[in-house]
Structures are given as C-alpha cells and as structure tokens.
Design a protein around this motif. Structure first.
Motif: not given
Ligand SMILES: CC(C)(COP(=O)(O)OP(=O)(O)OC[C@H]1O[C@@H](n2cnc3c(N)ncnc32)[C@H](O)[C@@H]1OP(=O)(O)O)[C@@H](O)C(=O)NCCC(=O)NCCS
Length: 227
Positions: A76, A82, A94, A97, A99, A131
């Motif tokens: 994101p 996010n 951030l 990240v 997901q 990540y």
C-alpha cells in the motif's frame, strides 16, 4: 500477451491479467457458498484488475489446470488503506508494509491445506522482497485464516470496524522481531467480543488459537509492564 511474470512452483504460480476471469469465477462460487457473508469482503473488479498487473501480488493454486485457490498481497505504500497508519508508523516504516487478502479456496477443495500453502509461499516471497511488516484483517469467526497466520508467527493486535461496518481482527507479523512467549496469558472464546476489547485495551495481543467444545478460543498474551 507474454507470460514472463508467471512463476511455476508445483501447482502454485503467480497470476497476471490473463487470470482475471478465472479469479472472478472462483470468487463467485466462494461467495455463493459462504456460511457467513460478513466473513469475506468483496473487493470491486477494478481491485483485482489492478493487482493482477503488479508482480508478486496474486498467487494461485491450480488443480488439473483449474484455479481452485488464490491469495492477494498488496503493497500500500503511503495510501490511506495502509494498516500501519493505525499503529502510528512513520512514512519510512509505512513503505515497508505488505498486506495480505483477500484470499479464497473453492468449497470442494477446503481443508486440504491449500490456503496454508498459498499463504506460506506468499510470506516467503514478501520476505524476499525486503518488506518488514505484514498486516491482514480477518473476521473473528474465521478459524482457518486465524489459525494459518498464527501458525506463521502473526499476532492479533487490534479489533476494528473495517470495510463499511465489518468487525475484524488486525493481524501483524514483523520479520525483524522474534516472537517470545508472553509473561502472562488469558484465554477467551472468539465470540466474546466485549471481553476481548477490554483485554486489547490492557495491551494484550492474541498469539494462539485453540478449539473448544463450541468453536474456538483465542489465547492472549502480555509481556508485563516495563519499569
Ligand atoms: C479461509 C479459506 C481460504 C481456508 O482455505 P483452506 O485451504 O480450506 O484452509 P486450510 O486447509 O489451509 O486450513 C487451515 C486450517 O483451518 C482448518 N480448517 C479449514 N477449514 C475448516 C473448517 N471449515 N472448519 C474448521 N476448521 C477448518 C484446517 O484444519 C487447518 O487447521 P489445522 O492446521 O489445525 O489442521 C477458505 O475456508 C475460504 O475460502 N473461505 C471463504 C473465504 C474466506 O473466508 N477468505 C479469507 C478471508 S479474506
């Protein structure tokens, strides 16, 4: 169209735009067979169309050349969706990240560890991509999804209303933070939402899931108050 971004790993491979129709067809069957409609949030077609253009985003499981399961990972960045924003992450964090979700397995192929395999493979790839965090949201009654991610080292860190009024656990995995057994633990049925809100407010996090006579319990841990 070229097939260069499709990686073969046994019956698991990453999917591109050519698979949009197969995903939508499978999703339709999954939605028609949900025991609880609130447990699966249906993303718009544009979501899948976009994710299929992103390398490493959509992974699929095939049986006899037919797609029977998929998992989507999103990256994101600084977008509002996010989940790290709810943890007051700074911009640099951030950007680290990923997901997970949505995910689905054809009803005729359930309980054969297909989603376990897809999730494991996707987590490995996300780690290789560098990540630091993975987040996902899951309905508190979705035992298979909670179980799979707890087994992969995720913790349940929050309980939130998401996607137009659906209750969701937020699950978090940090590649750089080894899980230690908590100092204190308490166990509550997954259906006892009010007790869980209280427990989360005290700084507990869910770290295990255990079947009981009626369904399942979440085991919450706490590392103690730091002096
Ligand atoms: C959630 C879902 C993807 C799981 O797929 P799956 O391939 O059947 O999952 P697995 O076989 O890897 O099962 C994982 C665990 O859940 C258990 N499990 C699977 N289905 C179960 C069921 N219906 N009831 C109880 N336990 C179940 C498995 O036994 C396994 O637990 P174990 O490790 O203790 O044996 C599938 O049920 C599904 O498509 N559900 C509808 C859509 C959805 O909820 N998507 C996820 C949220 S976006």
């Amino acid at each position: 169209m070229s097939d260069t971004n499709v990686v073969e790993i046994d019956d698991i491979k990453f999917l591109n735009e050519q698979y949009l129709d197969q995903i939508l067809k499978l999703q339709k069957i999954v939605i028609e067979n949900l025991s609880d409609a609130a447990s699966y949030y249906v993303e718009p077609v544009a979501f899948f169309r976009k994710q299929l253009t992103i390398e490493n985003s959509v992974i699929g499981f095939f049986h006899n050349n037919q797609l029977v399961g998929f998992n989507v990972a999103t990256f994101p960045g600084l977008d509002d969706d996010n989940i790290g924003m709810g943890f007051n992450f700074e911009a640099s964090e951030l950007l680290q990240v990923a997901q997970i979700g949505p995910a689905a397995v054809h009803p005729d192929y359930r309980n054969e560890k297909i989603f376990s395999k897809l999730a494991k493979e996707h987590i490995k790839v996300i780690e290789k991509l560098g990540y630091k965090h993975i987040f996902l949201t899951v309905a508190p009654n979705n035992y298979p999804t909670i179980k799979i991610f707890i087994d992969n080292g995720f913790r349940i860190t929050q309980l939130k209303i998401k996607y137009n009024n659906l209750l969701r656990y937020i699950l978090h995995f940090d590649f750089f933070n080894d899980f230690k057994q908590p100092k204190y633990s308490v166990r509550t049925p997954n259906t006892d939402i009010e007790s869980q809100k209280f427990i989360f407010n005290l700084g507990f996090y869910g770290y295990n899931v255990l079947k009981n006579d009626n369904g399942f319990d979440i085991v919450f841990g706490h590392d103690g108050i730091k002096a």
